[in-house]
Design a protein around this motif. Structure first.
Motif, PDB file in Angstrom:
ATOM      1  N   PHE A 129       2.229   6.460  -7.257  1.00  0.00           N
ATOM      2  CA  PHE A 129       1.224   7.231  -7.894  1.00  0.00           C
ATOM      3  C   PHE A 129       1.577   8.637  -7.620  1.00  0.00           C
ATOM      4  O   PHE A 129       1.431   9.398  -8.641  1.00  0.00           O
ATOM      5  N   ALA A 130       2.122   8.884  -6.253  1.00  0.00           N
ATOM      6  CA  ALA A 130       2.687  10.419  -6.077  1.00  0.00           C
ATOM      7  C   ALA A 130       3.730  11.036  -7.183  1.00  0.00           C
ATOM      8  O   ALA A 130       3.546  11.982  -7.511  1.00  0.00           O
ATOM      9  N   ILE A 131       4.794   9.875  -7.353  1.00  0.00           N
ATOM     10  CA  ILE A 131       5.752  10.115  -8.709  1.00  0.00           C
ATOM     11  C   ILE A 131       5.069  10.570  -9.736  1.00  0.00           C
ATOM     12  O   ILE A 131       5.386  11.369 -10.248  1.00  0.00           O
ATOM     13  N   PHE A 132       4.023   9.629 -10.378  1.00  0.00           N
ATOM     14  CA  PHE A 132       3.596   9.762 -11.435  1.00  0.00           C
ATOM     15  C   PHE A 132       2.789  11.122 -11.446  1.00  0.00           C
ATOM     16  O   PHE A 132       2.674  11.633 -12.424  1.00  0.00           O
ATOM     17  N   ARG A 133       1.993  11.353 -10.395  1.00  0.00           N
ATOM     18  CA  ARG A 133       1.031  12.544 -10.534  1.00  0.00           C
ATOM     19  C   ARG A 133       2.013  13.730 -10.387  1.00  0.00           C
ATOM     20  O   ARG A 133       1.449  14.736 -11.142  1.00  0.00           O
ATOM     21  N   LEU A 171       0.714  -1.178  -0.062  1.00  0.00           N
ATOM     22  CA  LEU A 171      -0.031   0.083  -0.126  1.00  0.00           C
ATOM     23  C   LEU A 171       0.844   1.356  -0.039  1.00  0.00           C
ATOM     24  O   LEU A 171       0.743   2.134  -0.698  1.00  0.00           O
ATOM     25  N   MET A 172       1.997   1.251   0.779  1.00  0.00           N
ATOM     26  CA  MET A 172       2.890   2.302   0.919  1.00  0.00           C
ATOM     27  C   MET A 172       3.486   2.618  -0.526  1.00  0.00           C
ATOM     28  O   MET A 172       3.739   3.780  -0.855  1.00  0.00           O
ATOM     29  N   GLU A 173       4.216   1.498  -1.193  1.00  0.00           N
ATOM     30  CA  GLU A 173       4.720   1.327  -2.168  1.00  0.00           C
ATOM     31  C   GLU A 173       3.932   2.112  -3.465  1.00  0.00           C
ATOM     32  O   GLU A 173       4.136   2.863  -4.248  1.00  0.00           O
ATOM     33  N   ALA A 174       2.457   1.617  -3.518  1.00  0.00           N
ATOM     34  CA  ALA A 174       1.541   1.903  -4.384  1.00  0.00           C
ATOM     35  C   ALA A 174       1.290   3.535  -4.361  1.00  0.00           C
ATOM     36  O   ALA A 174       1.361   4.064  -5.146  1.00  0.00           O
ATOM     37  N   HIS A 175       1.222   3.824  -3.031  1.00  0.00           N
ATOM     38  CA  HIS A 175       1.086   5.373  -3.086  1.00  0.00           C
ATOM     39  C   HIS A 175       2.163   6.294  -3.423  1.00  0.00           C
ATOM     40  O   HIS A 175       1.899   7.476  -3.993  1.00  0.00           O
TER      41      HIS A 175
END
Length: 53
Positions: free
Chosen positions: A31-35, A24-28
């Motif tokens: 996602f934050a990097i690509f955003r 979950l932390m890795e996915a967030h």
């Protein structure tokens, strides 16, 4: 040997919980990097930062 199965179930539950929390932390993070790279969160970030003065 009584209750050995219960310890195994508890251990597997803890391992699954830790693995899910890490995922979950890795996915967030991804996602934050690509955003930020695409710039979709720039408008919302400008609203949250205080202006000068």
């Amino acid at each position: 040997m009584r209750g050995h199965c219960d310890e195994q179930i508890l251990s597997m539950g803890v391992i699954l919980f830790v693995a899910f929390a890490f995922w979950l932390m890795e996915a967030h993070g991804i996602f934050a990097i690509f955003r930020t790279l695409t710039g979709t969160g720039v408008g919302a970030l400008a609203l949250l930062t205080p202006g000068t003065g």
